[in-house]
Design a protein around this motif. Structure first.
Motif, mmCIF file in Angstrom:
data_model
loop_
_atom_site.group_PDB
_atom_site.id
_atom_site.type_symbol
_atom_site.label_atom_id
_atom_site.label_comp_id
_atom_site.label_asym_id
_atom_site.label_seq_id
_atom_site.Cartn_x
_atom_site.Cartn_y
_atom_site.Cartn_z
ATOM 1 N N TRP A 161 54.851 0.238 40.984
ATOM 2 C CA TRP A 161 54.707 0.106 42.438
ATOM 3 C C TRP A 161 53.245 0.069 42.853
ATOM 4 C CZ3 TRP A 161 53.071 4.019 46.070
ATOM 5 C CH2 TRP A 161 53.296 3.710 47.411
ATOM 6 N N ASN A 162 52.427 0.916 42.249
ATOM 7 C CA ASN A 162 51.056 1.109 42.694
ATOM 8 C C ASN A 162 50.067 0.114 42.092
ATOM 9 O OD1 ASN A 162 48.424 3.485 42.470
ATOM 10 N ND2 ASN A 162 49.281 2.761 44.391
ATOM 11 N N PRO A 176 41.889 -9.536 45.845
ATOM 12 C CA PRO A 176 43.171 -9.774 45.177
ATOM 13 C C PRO A 176 44.083 -8.556 45.296
ATOM 14 C CG PRO A 176 41.507 -9.226 43.550
ATOM 15 C CD PRO A 176 40.799 -9.290 44.882
ATOM 16 N N THR A 177 45.394 -8.792 45.184
ATOM 17 C CA THR A 177 46.336 -7.682 45.255
ATOM 18 C C THR A 177 46.365 -6.878 43.967
ATOM 19 O OG1 THR A 177 48.122 -9.170 44.579
ATOM 20 C CG2 THR A 177 47.856 -8.759 46.946
ATOM 21 N N VAL A 178 45.808 -7.411 42.897
ATOM 22 C CA VAL A 178 45.673 -6.657 41.651
ATOM 23 C C VAL A 178 44.190 -6.588 41.329
ATOM 24 C CG1 VAL A 178 46.213 -6.531 39.195
ATOM 25 C CG2 VAL A 178 47.928 -7.404 40.807
ATOM 26 N N GLY A 179 43.640 -5.391 41.356
ATOM 27 C CA GLY A 179 42.217 -5.231 41.099
ATOM 28 C C GLY A 179 41.810 -3.797 41.316
ATOM 29 N N SER A 180 40.573 -3.494 40.943
ATOM 30 C CA SER A 180 40.057 -2.138 41.117
ATOM 31 C C SER A 180 38.553 -2.202 41.296
ATOM 32 C CB SER A 180 40.405 -1.257 39.907
ATOM 33 O OG SER A 180 39.802 -1.777 38.729
ATOM 34 N N THR A 240 39.373 3.600 66.802
ATOM 35 C CA THR A 240 39.632 4.719 67.714
ATOM 36 C C THR A 240 39.267 6.064 67.087
ATOM 37 O OG1 THR A 240 41.913 5.145 67.008
ATOM 38 C CG2 THR A 240 41.567 3.398 68.635
ATOM 39 N N GLY A 241 38.845 6.038 65.819
ATOM 40 C CA GLY A 241 38.517 7.276 65.129
ATOM 41 C C GLY A 241 39.689 7.906 64.425
ATOM 42 N N SER A 242 40.816 7.202 64.360
ATOM 43 C CA SER A 242 42.001 7.726 63.693
ATOM 44 C C SER A 242 41.985 7.347 62.213
ATOM 45 C CB SER A 242 43.275 7.180 64.345
ATOM 46 O OG SER A 242 43.344 7.561 65.698
ATOM 47 N N PRO A 243 42.446 8.243 61.326
ATOM 48 C CA PRO A 243 42.446 7.927 59.890
ATOM 49 C C PRO A 243 43.560 6.953 59.528
ATOM 50 C CG PRO A 243 43.416 10.091 60.270
ATOM 51 C CD PRO A 243 42.900 9.621 61.594
ATOM 52 N N ILE A 244 43.223 5.976 58.686
ATOM 53 C CA ILE A 244 44.189 5.010 58.179
ATOM 54 C C ILE A 244 43.966 4.843 56.684
ATOM 55 C CG2 ILE A 244 44.479 3.790 60.359
ATOM 56 C CD1 ILE A 244 42.517 1.686 59.423
ATOM 57 N N VAL A 245 45.017 4.481 55.980
ATOM 58 C CA VAL A 245 44.940 4.365 54.524
ATOM 59 C C VAL A 245 44.305 3.038 54.135
ATOM 60 C CG1 VAL A 245 46.260 4.248 52.378
ATOM 61 C CG2 VAL A 245 46.952 5.842 54.183
ATOM 62 N N MET A 246 43.310 3.112 53.266
ATOM 63 C CA MET A 246 42.735 1.913 52.678
ATOM 64 C C MET A 246 43.362 1.654 51.303
ATOM 65 S SD MET A 246 38.745 0.979 51.897
ATOM 66 C CE MET A 246 38.394 0.519 53.590
ATOM 67 N N GLU A 247 43.516 2.710 50.505
ATOM 68 C CA GLU A 247 44.121 2.598 49.179
ATOM 69 C C GLU A 247 44.881 3.879 48.868
ATOM 70 O OE1 GLU A 247 43.560 0.235 46.544
ATOM 71 O OE2 GLU A 247 41.985 -1.027 47.426
ATOM 72 N N ALA A 248 45.925 3.748 48.063
ATOM 73 C CA ALA A 248 46.583 4.903 47.453
ATOM 74 C C ALA A 248 46.422 4.741 45.954
ATOM 75 C CB ALA A 248 48.065 4.958 47.827
ATOM 76 N N GLU A 249 45.628 5.605 45.339
ATOM 77 C CA GLU A 249 45.285 5.488 43.920
ATOM 78 C C GLU A 249 46.133 6.479 43.125
ATOM 79 O OE1 GLU A 249 43.272 3.396 42.551
ATOM 80 O OE2 GLU A 249 41.892 2.662 44.085
ATOM 81 N N LEU A 250 47.206 5.979 42.501
ATOM 82 C CA LEU A 250 48.151 6.856 41.818
ATOM 83 C C LEU A 250 48.279 6.557 40.332
ATOM 84 C CD1 LEU A 250 51.040 6.848 44.465
ATOM 85 C CD2 LEU A 250 49.000 8.298 44.376
ATOM 86 N N ILE A 251 47.430 5.682 39.802
ATOM 87 C CA ILE A 251 47.506 5.353 38.374
ATOM 88 C C ILE A 251 46.328 5.963 37.630
ATOM 89 C CG2 ILE A 251 47.635 3.506 36.657
ATOM 90 C CD1 ILE A 251 48.785 1.685 38.840
#
Length: 285
Positions: free
Chosen positions: A88-89, A129-133, A248-259
């Motif tokens: 998934w990740n 790209p959707t696959v990269g680091s 607006t200063g609200s936190p949003i997700v840029m990446e979820a690094e789970l591997i």
């Protein structure tokens, strides 16, 4: 019990400095920890009680092979994080899952090879790209260079990648990017770092993690990070959620690094011990 910390034969950096730290923590937890490369065919993975994914940082260049290795290894030993999380990740379309679940994320448009290249109407965009680091193959384009953005999408398509297009988050240049590390489902520690993509060249600078310093996240940032972790196919033993602030200063997700996230252990006193204790508890259970 014998575990293995999994790295790779070729790394984009000279070494993974966290491996010896984790080996020492394993010893303190009463575990024997070897280090082995996922892409070394000579390794007998069945000889380990658990394989802990660490610096498998070359997998984006070998995604199908890596995913096949994940499945094969999980069939003979316990792999952490598990195959469902890895599959998934490993493709950043998971951001769409986070958004669908109500987790605040950076707005993302996906453009697959063969689809018309129609960019969203942002004045300042990031294409990757959707696959990269490590922000490799990622570029930032401003208003006057959007034709170059189209060309970059087409280049990614020619390389076989699905492209993702996002509005550049301006506050990263002043407020930085937060990385919240979790172990066993609980918050461990956090850092803040500078912008990865240069405001001058639009590409990554020398370092994937510039100007790192310890950080105490807000309650809102912790809440968003936990919400992102909850969307994973199963509970991850470890994870790093990267956040930025929107306009607006609200936190949003840029990446979820789970591997294979770098965990910034030097900025988390006791974090290595917490992780290896969680590994030991997992084996005992």
């Amino acid at each position: 019990m014998r575990i293995v910390l999994v790295t790779a034969t070729e790394l984009p950096v000279p070494e993974d400095v966290e491996l010896p730290v984790l080996q020492a923590a394993a010893s303190r937890a009463g575990l024997t920890a070897d280090v082995a490369c996922w892409d070394d065919p000579a390794i007998e993975w069945a000889g380990y009680d658990l394989a802990l994914l660490r610096s498998t940082w070359n997998y984006p260049s070998h995604l199908e092979r890596f995913q096949a290795w994940v499945d094969a290894t999980a069939a003979v030993t316990r792999l952490v994080n598990g195959p469902a999380i890895v599959h998934w990740n490993s493709v950043k379309t998971y951001l769409g899952d986070l958004h669908a679940a109500g987790v605040p994320t950076v707005p993302t448009t996906y453009l697959a090879p063969g689809e018309p290249v129609e960019l969203p109407g942002y004045a300042d965009i990031v294409v990757k790209p959707t696959v990269g680091s490590g922000a490799r193959k990622a570029r930032r384009f401003r208003g006057g260079t959007l034709s170059a953005a189209t060309a970059h999408v087409k280049w990614l398509h020619a390389e076989g990648h699905t492209a993702m297009v996002q509005p550049f988050q301006y506050r990263v240049e002043t407020d930085g990017e937060r990385a919240l590390v979790h172990v066993g489902g609980e918050f461990s520690h956090a850092i803040v770092k500078g912008a990865v993509l240069s405001s001058v060249t639009g590409v990554r600078g020398e370092h994937a993690h510039p100007d790192v310093r310890p950080y105490e996240p807000t309650a809102a940032e912790r809440e968003v990070a936990l919400a992102a972790l909850a969307v994973a196919p199963e509970a991850p033993l470890y994870g790093r959620i990267d956040l930025v602030l929107d306009d607006t200063g609200s936190p949003i997700v840029m990446e979820a690094e789970l591997i294979e996230p770098h965990l910034f252990l030097e900025h988390g006193p006791g974090a290595a011990d917490r992780l290896l204790t969680a590994v030991k508890d997992l084996l005992a259970g």
